[in-house]
Structures are given as C-alpha cells and as structure tokens.
Motif scaffolding. Sequence first.
Motif, PDB file in Angstrom:
ATOM      1  N   LYS A 122     -12.117  -9.190   5.183  1.00  0.00           N
ATOM      2  CA  LYS A 122     -11.695  -8.343   4.681  1.00  0.00           C
ATOM      3  C   LYS A 122     -11.362  -7.135   5.205  1.00  0.00           C
ATOM      4  CE  LYS A 122     -15.012  -4.383   4.603  1.00  0.00           C
ATOM      5  NZ  LYS A 122     -16.089  -3.881   4.766  1.00  0.00           N
ATOM      6  N   SER A 123      -9.998  -6.967   4.189  1.00  0.00           N
ATOM      7  CA  SER A 123      -9.318  -5.717   4.784  1.00  0.00           C
ATOM      8  C   SER A 123      -9.218  -4.090   5.085  1.00  0.00           C
ATOM      9  CB  SER A 123      -7.934  -5.787   3.403  1.00  0.00           C
ATOM     10  OG  SER A 123      -8.631  -5.160   2.274  1.00  0.00           O
ATOM     11  N   SER A 124      -8.324  -4.253   6.060  1.00  0.00           N
ATOM     12  CA  SER A 124      -8.737  -2.428   6.523  1.00  0.00           C
ATOM     13  C   SER A 124      -7.928  -1.378   5.798  1.00  0.00           C
ATOM     14  CB  SER A 124      -8.236  -2.587   8.094  1.00  0.00           C
ATOM     15  OG  SER A 124      -6.989  -2.778   8.045  1.00  0.00           O
ATOM     16  N   ARG A 125      -8.654  -0.548   5.947  1.00  0.00           N
ATOM     17  CA  ARG A 125      -8.150   0.596   5.026  1.00  0.00           C
ATOM     18  C   ARG A 125      -6.221   0.647   5.453  1.00  0.00           C
ATOM     19  NH1 ARG A 125     -11.876   4.536   3.964  1.00  0.00           N
ATOM     20  NH2 ARG A 125     -11.116   5.810   2.363  1.00  0.00           N
ATOM     21  N   TRP A 126      -5.940   0.349   6.833  1.00  0.00           N
ATOM     22  CA  TRP A 126      -4.725   0.542   7.104  1.00  0.00           C
ATOM     23  C   TRP A 126      -3.854  -0.597   6.010  1.00  0.00           C
ATOM     24  CZ3 TRP A 126      -1.119   4.125   8.667  1.00  0.00           C
ATOM     25  CH2 TRP A 126      -2.299   5.204   9.186  1.00  0.00           C
ATOM     26  N   ALA A 127      -4.208  -1.372   5.929  1.00  0.00           N
ATOM     27  CA  ALA A 127      -3.655  -2.966   5.641  1.00  0.00           C
ATOM     28  C   ALA A 127      -3.591  -2.328   3.569  1.00  0.00           C
ATOM     29  CB  ALA A 127      -4.168  -4.184   5.364  1.00  0.00           C
ATOM     30  N   LYS A 128      -4.084  -1.609   3.440  1.00  0.00           N
ATOM     31  CA  LYS A 128      -4.327  -1.080   1.803  1.00  0.00           C
ATOM     32  C   LYS A 128      -3.286  -0.380   1.621  1.00  0.00           C
ATOM     33  CE  LYS A 128      -8.622  -1.536   0.327  1.00  0.00           C
ATOM     34  NZ  LYS A 128     -10.930  -0.856   0.298  1.00  0.00           N
ATOM     35  N   VAL A 129      -3.194   0.925   2.756  1.00  0.00           N
ATOM     36  CA  VAL A 129      -2.455   1.864   2.735  1.00  0.00           C
ATOM     37  C   VAL A 129      -0.723   1.079   2.567  1.00  0.00           C
ATOM     38  CG1 VAL A 129      -1.147   3.693   3.783  1.00  0.00           C
ATOM     39  CG2 VAL A 129      -3.591   3.670   4.131  1.00  0.00           C
ATOM     40  N   LEU A 130      -0.734  -0.094   3.397  1.00  0.00           N
ATOM     41  CA  LEU A 130       0.484  -0.290   3.859  1.00  0.00           C
ATOM     42  C   LEU A 130       1.294  -1.109   2.576  1.00  0.00           C
ATOM     43  CD1 LEU A 130       0.639  -1.245   7.259  1.00  0.00           C
ATOM     44  CD2 LEU A 130       1.753   0.559   6.516  1.00  0.00           C
ATOM     45  N   ARG A 131       0.230  -1.716   2.112  1.00  0.00           N
ATOM     46  CA  ARG A 131       0.440  -2.152   0.447  1.00  0.00           C
ATOM     47  C   ARG A 131       0.760  -1.560  -0.188  1.00  0.00           C
ATOM     48  NH1 ARG A 131      -4.827  -5.311  -0.604  1.00  0.00           N
ATOM     49  NH2 ARG A 131      -4.524  -6.085   2.231  1.00  0.00           N
ATOM     50  N   LEU A 132       0.877  -0.424  -0.691  1.00  0.00           N
ATOM     51  CA  LEU A 132       0.717   0.950  -1.894  1.00  0.00           C
ATOM     52  C   LEU A 132       2.105   0.967  -2.097  1.00  0.00           C
ATOM     53  CD1 LEU A 132      -1.259   3.745  -0.562  1.00  0.00           C
ATOM     54  CD2 LEU A 132      -0.975   2.009  -3.164  1.00  0.00           C
ATOM     55  N   PRO A 133       3.148   1.283  -3.068  1.00  0.00           N
ATOM     56  CA  PRO A 133       4.476   0.343  -3.331  1.00  0.00           C
ATOM     57  C   PRO A 133       5.494   1.755  -2.545  1.00  0.00           C
ATOM     58  CG  PRO A 133       3.064   0.333  -5.404  1.00  0.00           C
ATOM     59  CD  PRO A 133       2.398   0.084  -4.672  1.00  0.00           C
ATOM     60  N   GLU A 134       4.852   2.455  -3.090  1.00  0.00           N
ATOM     61  CA  GLU A 134       5.932   4.120  -2.683  1.00  0.00           C
ATOM     62  C   GLU A 134       5.510   3.871  -1.019  1.00  0.00           C
ATOM     63  OE1 GLU A 134       2.752   4.092  -4.152  1.00  0.00           O
ATOM     64  OE2 GLU A 134       1.334   5.741  -3.922  1.00  0.00           O
ATOM     65  N   VAL A 135       4.513   3.252   0.099  1.00  0.00           N
ATOM     66  CA  VAL A 135       4.450   3.165   1.091  1.00  0.00           C
ATOM     67  C   VAL A 135       5.612   2.023   1.719  1.00  0.00           C
ATOM     68  CG1 VAL A 135       3.380   2.542   3.278  1.00  0.00           C
ATOM     69  CG2 VAL A 135       2.211   4.003   2.175  1.00  0.00           C
TER      70      VAL A 135
ATOM     71  N   MET B  51      10.338  -6.227  -4.083  1.00  0.00           N
ATOM     72  CA  MET B  51       9.351  -6.198  -3.155  1.00  0.00           C
ATOM     73  C   MET B  51       8.217  -5.641  -3.579  1.00  0.00           C
ATOM     74  SD  MET B  51      10.940  -4.097   0.409  1.00  0.00           S
ATOM     75  CE  MET B  51       9.749  -3.640   1.120  1.00  0.00           C
ATOM     76  N   HIS B  52       8.111  -4.747  -4.423  1.00  0.00           N
ATOM     77  CA  HIS B  52       6.575  -4.196  -5.217  1.00  0.00           C
ATOM     78  C   HIS B  52       6.345  -5.357  -5.605  1.00  0.00           C
ATOM     79  CE1 HIS B  52       8.507   0.369  -5.215  1.00  0.00           C
ATOM     80  NE2 HIS B  52       7.894  -0.077  -4.060  1.00  0.00           N
ATOM     81  N   ALA B  53       7.195  -6.003  -6.712  1.00  0.00           N
ATOM     82  CA  ALA B  53       6.546  -7.110  -7.247  1.00  0.00           C
ATOM     83  C   ALA B  53       6.304  -8.668  -6.375  1.00  0.00           C
ATOM     84  CB  ALA B  53       7.581  -7.672  -8.265  1.00  0.00           C
ATOM     85  N   LEU B  54       6.583  -8.800  -5.416  1.00  0.00           N
ATOM     86  CA  LEU B  54       5.856  -9.552  -4.190  1.00  0.00           C
ATOM     87  C   LEU B  54       4.146  -9.599  -4.016  1.00  0.00           C
ATOM     88  CD1 LEU B  54       9.380 -10.719  -3.039  1.00  0.00           C
ATOM     89  CD2 LEU B  54       8.448 -11.752  -4.773  1.00  0.00           C
ATOM     90  N   MET B  55       4.480  -8.367  -3.743  1.00  0.00           N
ATOM     91  CA  MET B  55       3.348  -7.489  -2.772  1.00  0.00           C
ATOM     92  C   MET B  55       2.137  -7.265  -3.816  1.00  0.00           C
ATOM     93  SD  MET B  55       3.748  -4.359  -0.251  1.00  0.00           S
ATOM     94  CE  MET B  55       4.825  -4.764   1.077  1.00  0.00           C
ATOM     95  N   GLN B  56       2.831  -7.171  -4.987  1.00  0.00           N
ATOM     96  CA  GLN B  56       1.601  -7.215  -6.260  1.00  0.00           C
ATOM     97  C   GLN B  56       1.219  -8.064  -6.345  1.00  0.00           C
ATOM     98  OE1 GLN B  56       2.442  -5.476  -9.657  1.00  0.00           O
ATOM     99  NE2 GLN B  56       0.896  -3.595  -9.129  1.00  0.00           N
ATOM    100  N   ARG B  57       1.736  -9.734  -6.066  1.00  0.00           N
ATOM    101  CA  ARG B  57       1.882 -10.791  -6.425  1.00  0.00           C
ATOM    102  C   ARG B  57       0.610 -11.831  -5.491  1.00  0.00           C
ATOM    103  NH1 ARG B  57       5.634 -15.371  -7.398  1.00  0.00           N
ATOM    104  NH2 ARG B  57       6.366 -13.492  -8.919  1.00  0.00           N
ATOM    105  N   ARG B  58       1.301 -11.195  -4.437  1.00  0.00           N
ATOM    106  CA  ARG B  58       0.809 -11.844  -3.270  1.00  0.00           C
ATOM    107  C   ARG B  58      -1.205 -11.177  -3.467  1.00  0.00           C
ATOM    108  NH1 ARG B  58       3.617 -10.804   2.103  1.00  0.00           N
ATOM    109  NH2 ARG B  58       0.945 -10.959   2.931  1.00  0.00           N
ATOM    110  N   HIS B  59      -1.477  -9.751  -3.163  1.00  0.00           N
ATOM    111  CA  HIS B  59      -2.530  -9.144  -3.503  1.00  0.00           C
ATOM    112  C   HIS B  59      -3.504  -8.909  -4.459  1.00  0.00           C
ATOM    113  CE1 HIS B  59      -1.918  -8.879   0.953  1.00  0.00           C
ATOM    114  NE2 HIS B  59      -0.485  -8.203   0.671  1.00  0.00           N
ATOM    115  N   GLY B  60      -2.516  -8.433  -5.492  1.00  0.00           N
ATOM    116  CA  GLY B  60      -3.221  -8.246  -6.615  1.00  0.00           C
ATOM    117  C   GLY B  60      -4.171  -9.125  -7.758  1.00  0.00           C
TER     118      GLY B  60
END
Lengths: 325, 264
Positions: free
Chosen positions: A2-15, A314-323
């Motif tokens: 279960k991902s926490s709220r913070w993890a979700k926020v940190l994953r946003l590309p703008e962050v 970076m955005h693309a890698l994060m999306q690939r990992r989590h999206g």
Amino acid sequence: MKSSRWAKVLRLPEVSSFGILCLVVVAFVLGNRDFLSPLNISNMLAFLPELGIIALAMTLLLTAGEFDLSVGAVFALCPVTMALLVQNAGMSFTLALLIGFLIAVAVGLINGLLVTKIGISSFLVTLSMLFVVRGVALYATQGFPLKSLEVDNAFVNLLVGNAYIGPFRIYASFWWFIAFVALAIYVLDYSKAGNWISAVGSNRDAAVARGVPADRVKIWLFVITSVAAGFAGLISALRISSASPVAGTNYELEVIAMVVVGGTALMGGRGTIFGTLVGIFMLRIIRNGIVMVGVPGLAYNIFVGAIILVMLVMHALMQRRHGRA
Amino acid sequence: MAADILRIAHLHKHFGGLHALNDVSLVVREGEVLALLGDNGAGKSTLIKTISGVHRPDSGEIFVRDRQVTIRSARDAIELGIETIHQDTSLAPDLSIARNLFLGREPTHMSWLGVLAPMRRDEIAAAATQLLGRVGITKRLDAAAPVRMLSGGERQSIAISRAMQFAAKVIILDEPTNNLGVEETNGVLRFIREVRDAGHSVVLVTHNLHHVFQVADRAVVMRQGQIVAGFDIALSSMVEVEAAITGADVAELLAAGAAAQGGR
C-alpha cells in the motif's frame, strides 16, 4: 503493497521538477553569491511574467490536447499594431490597444476553428499561423523596430509601472502574473470548466458523450492563449518602450518547454499549474544563473536543452515504474 | 406485464446504397435486460447510435414512455434517460473516478458563473465514495484515483454506476464484456442483474450467447438491418437463437449436432 499519500505526492512529475529546481538554485548560489542579490532577483522577476503569462494559458490549451505555435508571433504583432496605429495613424492609445487585442482574438479564433471544425492538427494550423502573423508584423514595419514608444496613459502604469518593496524593484506585471496564476489554478482545478478541459484532452469522445461541448472548449482556449500572448507582448513592449517585429522569436518553443517540464502532458488530459510555475522559474533561472556563474551566454541553450531532457527522462521513468496504462 | 419504457417504430436508415436499418421496431420494457444480437454488420450498432443521438433516422418514430421524442445529440438522449456505454469511450482516463462520475453535469456553487462556477468538490467526493461502496466488484476503489489505474471491468462498472446515479431509465451496454477476464466478466454480469433489480432497463449488445442466457430476459436478433426474431430467454434454447443469428435452419442445426454426436 500500500503506497502512502506521501509516496503518491513524491511521484508527481511536478514535484520531481520542483526538486531539480531547488538543486539548480543551490548550484547557482554556490557559483555566485550575487545570484540572490536584490538586484538580480528584481531583474529575474521583471522578465518572468512575460513568458509566464503565455505559459499559463498554454498549460490549459495543452491540457485540452492542443498547442499553439503562433504565440511568439502574436507577442510581436500585438504591440507592433498598437504602436503603428498610435505613431503613424494618430490613433488614441486606448483604441489602438483594443485593435491590438482584437487581432489576438482573431488569430486565436482562426486557430481554434481550423483545428476543431476542419480537423487539421494544431501543430500544422498554428505553425502556418506563426508564419502568417510574423510575416504581417515584418511587412507592416518593413522589418525595423519602431521608434521609441512613449505613451502617457494611466493604463500603462497599471501594466508596467514599478515600485520598490524593500530592496526589490517589482514591476506591476508581476502582480498581474500572480493574479493570472491564481485564476489559472482556480479554472483548472476548481471550476467546472477545468473538468471539461481535462476531460476533452483525456478522452474527447467520452467528454462529448457526456454532453461536454468539446469544440467550444478548445476554441475558447485558443483565443485565451492568443490573447495572453498579445498581452505579454504589450507588457514587454511598454516596459522597454519599443515594439519590434522580431520580438518573441522562438518564444513558442520556450513556453511549451516550460509547460511540459512542469509535468503537463504534451498529448493532453493532465495539466498542472504548479508544475508550469516550476517550469517558468526553471527556464528563467537557468537563463539568468548560467550567465551569473560565468558560462558564456551562447552556451545557454545547451544547458536548457539538457535540463529539459533530464526532467522528461525522469518523468517517463517514474511513469513506467508506477503507472498502469 | 411491465410497461414499455422505450418504443421504436418503423425506423429506417440508409448510408448511401446500404439499407442499414430496415423497418426496425422494438420495445424495451421496464426493468428488463433485453439482449440485442446479430452478426457483424447486422445493424446493431447503427440502431444503438440512432437511439443514443449519434445518427438521425431517415424515418420512423421513437417513444419514451409513450411520448414521441426526437434525439439529436448525446445530450438529448441523456436527458431522456437513455445512457449508452461503450467499452473504451465512456470514461476519461486522466480524470479521477469522482470527476468522471459527474462529468458534464458537475454540481456547482454560484451557478450564475456558468462554466467558471466552482464545483461542489465535497459533494462530488462524497457521492462518489458512496457509489463505489455499492460497486466495488473486485476491490475497494479510491474515488480520487485516476481512471487509468482501473481494470477494464472496473471501468465498465464505474460507467454503469454513473448511468444509474443519474437515474437513466434505459442503459445500453455495447459489448460490455469484450476484452475482460473470466472473473471480471462474471462481475460485470452480476452487476447487470443488480442494475435491473434496481429498476433500470438494460439493452445488452453482445456476441456472447452464454452471457445472454445468464442475464437477459428477452433477446431480439438483427440480420441485414432487420429484426428477424425475438425470444423469451426462459423459454428458448441457445441453438434456436444461434440459428436466428446466422440464418440457418434450426432442424438442420439440430441434425448436424446429432450427426456430430453420433459420429463420436
């Protein structure tokens, strides 16, 4: 897991972009103490709203799945028209201003109608419009910057007057920019229109099936973007007291870069004003800081391009990992 | 017998030389699942698009609760209580579940502001959460999660729930189980029964006869733009229905089946 709220926020590309922005600022401060001097900050804030205002409008347009390459040209044509009318035709400033804005509205309207009703991609429509509008500006001025633009009008102070706040010299345009930021956040995240804009960019058919007037939404956004470009051009011309037919060259690409660096999707559906704000500061700060730390000005673009690429990767890698598609 | 909620009479539609709908008449009764069957190109999708406002019929009449209506757009259809749900085109993947649920009819404060009016975000979130409590076909879903994180079956359920939320009288499901796994398919079929039990009428467009026999009350079969047969599912066999779809003779089919068994 279960991902926490913070993890979700940190994953946003703008962050993540914001994180890089902080690093860039720290690097520049280490490189040159004067980077954070009141004079330098004032200078940065003077330029920032001009591209920033266009970037805000472009964020909404991109979120709806379209973009506009003609903004740089409108940035030039709007003040050029106004200056020509005042200087050569003896027209009153107010009327000339109005006509300048009407031209911006017309450009946006034509862009919007051709994209939605004829069904040509916004890339092609606005690329053609870029040539047309820039061509008109060049022809109307015969290619020369206009003579100094001295206008005595209360409205001018409202646009480009400045005042010291402590040691900082702040232009009125900065307050306009803040107001537009608030407005854009409101429209995109809180209003019904924002829901429609995101939906149209995300899945146009679904939006239409729910009764959302997709074409009207897009046409409005084209007009708003074009007017924002004209407004920014006007502020710029009044600030430096000169209207030039080549002002704003390549601004369209810099603005789009600001928007996507912030995490707004180039293909629509997801837009973030906070991200665009990060993108605006990022590109302006890099432009300023690189010179401050002694990199030759001509090398500026190398850094801009490289940093944009790093962020997009970076955005693309994060999306690939989590999206999930 | 339940009242007719939607009645279509003598609908015709031509596309150039193609007679896509040829004198189609049909009733949908209150609280039933009506299966609309037919091979590819039989006219099912034209019929549905005509009912949901995508196409205009060349002639013919549509009645909703005995009142004659004209359906010019998706909006007209929705306002008359007819919701059509397609597999891939009904939700915006980047929007949250909550925002999708209210897309196009967002409740707002200060509605005089028109499209710039602020959405009632609390109300939207609360209604969405409540709705999801009823749906959750495989697991609890978060109303704030973007739809792109959902599986196909979950998306179907969300789209169907949305139609229920807005009290659609007739919910048209266009191939709702396409591309779904076994478990998800069962979830969607179970959900269709719940929708009917809640008093909505469902028109189920599908190729899968097994699904029809699991959930439908009646079936109509289209072939070459015409309605060629109607069945009461409780009183019919799959062979009969299949024969109507392909246009084969039932006796022939049964004989073929017997021959195949005899040969074994």
